[in-house]
Scaffold this active site. Sequence first.
Site, PDB file in Angstrom:
ATOM      1  N   ASN A 190       0.490 -40.192 -94.646  1.00  0.00           N
ATOM      2  CA  ASN A 190      -0.871 -40.645 -94.957  1.00  0.00           C
ATOM      3  C   ASN A 190      -0.996 -41.106 -96.401  1.00  0.00           C
ATOM      4  O   ASN A 190      -1.633 -42.118 -96.688  1.00  0.00           O
ATOM      5  CB  ASN A 190      -1.867 -39.523 -94.674  1.00  0.00           C
ATOM      6  N   HIS A 220       2.151 -34.612-104.985  1.00  0.00           N
ATOM      7  CA  HIS A 220       2.165 -36.077-104.834  1.00  0.00           C
ATOM      8  C   HIS A 220       2.190 -36.684-106.226  1.00  0.00           C
ATOM      9  O   HIS A 220       1.345 -36.352-107.067  1.00  0.00           O
ATOM     10  CB  HIS A 220       0.902 -36.550-104.108  1.00  0.00           C
TER      11      HIS A 220
HETATM   12  N1  LIG Z   1      -5.269 -38.993 -95.514  1.00  0.00           N
HETATM   13  C1  LIG Z   1      -4.614 -37.916 -95.882  1.00  0.00           C
HETATM   14  O1  LIG Z   1      -4.274 -37.721 -97.061  1.00  0.00           O
HETATM   15  C2  LIG Z   1      -4.257 -36.903 -94.858  1.00  0.00           C
HETATM   16  C3  LIG Z   1      -4.449 -37.138 -93.519  1.00  0.00           C
HETATM   17  N2  LIG Z   1      -4.093 -36.202 -92.583  1.00  0.00           N
HETATM   18  C4  LIG Z   1      -4.247 -36.547 -91.179  1.00  0.00           C
HETATM   19  O2  LIG Z   1      -5.417 -35.938 -90.666  1.00  0.00           O
HETATM   20  C5  LIG Z   1      -5.265 -35.708 -89.258  1.00  0.00           C
HETATM   21  C6  LIG Z   1      -5.688 -34.278 -88.917  1.00  0.00           C
HETATM   22  O3  LIG Z   1      -4.889 -33.366 -89.633  1.00  0.00           O
HETATM   23  P1  LIG Z   1      -4.941 -31.789 -89.326  1.00  0.00           P
HETATM   24  O4  LIG Z   1      -6.325 -31.360 -89.070  1.00  0.00           O
HETATM   25  O5  LIG Z   1      -4.163 -31.125 -90.390  1.00  0.00           O
HETATM   26  O6  LIG Z   1      -4.117 -31.739 -87.955  1.00  0.00           O
HETATM   27  P2  LIG Z   1      -4.252 -30.700 -86.765  1.00  0.00           P
HETATM   28  O7  LIG Z   1      -3.086 -30.959 -85.858  1.00  0.00           O
HETATM   29  O8  LIG Z   1      -4.471 -29.321 -87.263  1.00  0.00           O
HETATM   30  O9  LIG Z   1      -5.617 -31.147 -86.018  1.00  0.00           O
HETATM   31  C7  LIG Z   1      -5.788 -32.362 -85.347  1.00  0.00           C
HETATM   32  C8  LIG Z   1      -6.552 -32.053 -84.075  1.00  0.00           C
HETATM   33  O10 LIG Z   1      -6.970 -33.262 -83.467  1.00  0.00           O
HETATM   34  C9  LIG Z   1      -6.633 -33.191 -82.083  1.00  0.00           C
HETATM   35  N3  LIG Z   1      -6.461 -34.516 -81.498  1.00  0.00           N
HETATM   36  C10 LIG Z   1      -5.320 -35.234 -81.344  1.00  0.00           C
HETATM   37  N4  LIG Z   1      -5.580 -36.401 -80.715  1.00  0.00           N
HETATM   38  C11 LIG Z   1      -6.898 -36.415 -80.459  1.00  0.00           C
HETATM   39  C12 LIG Z   1      -7.760 -37.325 -79.811  1.00  0.00           C
HETATM   40  N5  LIG Z   1      -7.294 -38.476 -79.310  1.00  0.00           N
HETATM   41  N6  LIG Z   1      -9.078 -37.023 -79.708  1.00  0.00           N
HETATM   42  C13 LIG Z   1      -9.562 -35.858 -80.207  1.00  0.00           C
HETATM   43  N7  LIG Z   1      -8.779 -34.936 -80.827  1.00  0.00           N
HETATM   44  C14 LIG Z   1      -7.473 -35.216 -80.954  1.00  0.00           C
HETATM   45  C15 LIG Z   1      -5.375 -32.374 -82.045  1.00  0.00           C
HETATM   46  O11 LIG Z   1      -5.126 -31.856 -80.747  1.00  0.00           O
HETATM   47  P3  LIG Z   1      -3.563 -31.578 -80.292  1.00  0.00           P
HETATM   48  O12 LIG Z   1      -3.143 -30.388 -81.088  1.00  0.00           O
HETATM   49  O13 LIG Z   1      -3.660 -31.339 -78.825  1.00  0.00           O
HETATM   50  O14 LIG Z   1      -2.802 -32.822 -80.630  1.00  0.00           O
HETATM   51  C16 LIG Z   1      -5.686 -31.292 -83.066  1.00  0.00           C
HETATM   52  O15 LIG Z   1      -6.453 -30.253 -82.485  1.00  0.00           O
HETATM   53  C17 LIG Z   1      -3.798 -36.023 -88.937  1.00  0.00           C
HETATM   54  O16 LIG Z   1      -3.706 -37.329 -88.393  1.00  0.00           O
HETATM   55  C18 LIG Z   1      -3.130 -36.004 -90.291  1.00  0.00           C
HETATM   56  O17 LIG Z   1      -1.971 -36.820 -90.318  1.00  0.00           O
HETATM   57  C19 LIG Z   1      -3.598 -34.990 -92.952  1.00  0.00           C
HETATM   58  C20 LIG Z   1      -3.406 -34.715 -94.279  1.00  0.00           C
HETATM   59  C21 LIG Z   1      -3.684 -35.653 -95.337  1.00  0.00           C
HETATM   60  O1  LIG Z   2      -0.450 -33.650 -98.536  1.00  0.00           O
HETATM   61  C1  LIG Z   2      -1.026 -33.929 -97.466  1.00  0.00           C
HETATM   62  O2  LIG Z   2      -2.087 -33.409 -97.134  1.00  0.00           O
HETATM   63  C2  LIG Z   2      -0.508 -34.910 -96.464  1.00  0.00           C
HETATM   64  C3  LIG Z   2       0.559 -35.787 -96.872  1.00  0.00           C
HETATM   65  O3  LIG Z   2       1.380 -35.532 -97.696  1.00  0.00           O
HETATM   66  C4  LIG Z   2       0.640 -37.040 -96.167  1.00  0.00           C
HETATM   67  O4  LIG Z   2       0.235 -37.084 -95.007  1.00  0.00           O
HETATM   68  O5  LIG Z   2       1.100 -38.019 -96.759  1.00  0.00           O
END
Ligand SMILES: NC(=O)C1=CN([C@@H]2O[C@H](COP(=O)(O)OP(=O)(O)OC[C@H]3O[C@@H](n4cnc5c(N)ncnc54)[C@H](OP(=O)(O)O)[C@@H]3O)[C@@H](O)[C@H]2O)C=CC1
Ligand SMILES: O=C([O-])CC(=O)C(=O)O
Length: 267
Positions: A190, A220
């Site tokens: 991300n 980071h």
């Molecule tokens: N921009 C940034 O800097 C960052 C972004 N992120 C992103 O944020 C997102 C969430 O992270 P995080 O909360 O830690 O992850 P988690 O896995 O803890 O939570 C994500 C949740 O969303 C659910 N989910 C997956 N697909 C769908 C869908 N189509 N509709 C509804 N719910 C869904 C998952 O279910 P299931 O477990 O069944 O898949 C899970 O319960 C990720 O994509 C991650 O890569 C994270 C960190 C930093």
């Molecule tokens: O630090 C975080 O939360 C997530 C991260 O590195 C990434 O998704 O690039």
Amino acid sequence: MLHIAMIGCGAIGLSVLELLKDDRDLALDQVVVPAGHLDQARQRLAGIAAQARVGEALDYARRPDLLVECAGHAALAEHVIPALERGIPCLLVSIGALSEDGLAARLEDAARRGGTRVELLSGAIGGIDALAAARVAGLDSVVYSGRKPSRAWKGTPADERFDLDGLTEPTVIFEGSAREASSRYPKNANVAATLSLAGLGLDATRVRLIADPTSEENVHHYQARGAFGEFEMTLRGKPLAANPKTSMLTVLSIVRALGNHAHAVSI
Ligand SMILES: NC(=O)C1=CN([C@@H]2O[C@H](COP(=O)(O)OP(=O)(O)OC[C@H]3O[C@@H](n4cnc5c(N)ncnc54)[C@H](OP(=O)(O)O)[C@@H]3O)[C@@H](O)[C@H]2O)C=CC1
Ligand SMILES: O=C([O-])CC(=O)C(=O)O
């Protein structure tokens, strides 16, 4: 009062809701989770947002003012694009997903068709305002390194190539473009994707990923050079207990963004 809907109720979603539960300018009306998670999500929300409807899809009859995504790649096509097409503004944190060919353009088209906006949040990194402003005059280079505790790389290609539990010193597990990083480490890409979108793009942004058995933080670091001058940023983020791949700052960046939409003053 701003009525919001949330897609995803995992580590980020729950932490956001916990922090917002006493904000009287925001009302959480709906939470969308995958089929099979409905009961679990209702239990999790009982103490923090019991009024929210939990469903597998958005209920457009209870149209939210704003949709916030914290679910992952699949949720963009499944929920975010249809919401944008119906004119609902969306905030996203799964920015790594936008390295998939054509997806960023599809989001933009959907927002245009719906006459609304999609906002890409800064998440785990800072300085995106400076980087995006610097790009206006032209950037020469953006070099990023992401360093996380070894356990944060479990289940990634690094798990196959390295004995993560046996590492005794910081080890470079990947070096290449942000595009390659995003395709090989999608759940850790991300920040690389956010820097690329704000800066030089996926091919010109250089990325190094490090497994560090001596660290408990997600560190980071990036350096940007261009016509504006240069700057460097190091962010030593604390991981969320519920998901060590995710930094706490990501949660805080969502809370800030929602507050900026809901409150009289935005900063
Ligand atoms: N921009 C940034 O800097 C960052 C972004 N992120 C992103 O944020 C997102 C969430 O992270 P995080 O909360 O830690 O992850 P988690 O896995 O803890 O939570 C994500 C949740 O969303 C659910 N989910 C997956 N697909 C769908 C869908 N189509 N509709 C509804 N719910 C869904 C998952 O279910 P299931 O477990 O069944 O898949 C899970 O319960 C990720 O994509 C991650 O890569 C994270 C960190 C930093
Ligand atoms: O630090 C975080 O939360 C997530 C991260 O590195 C990434 O998704 O690039």
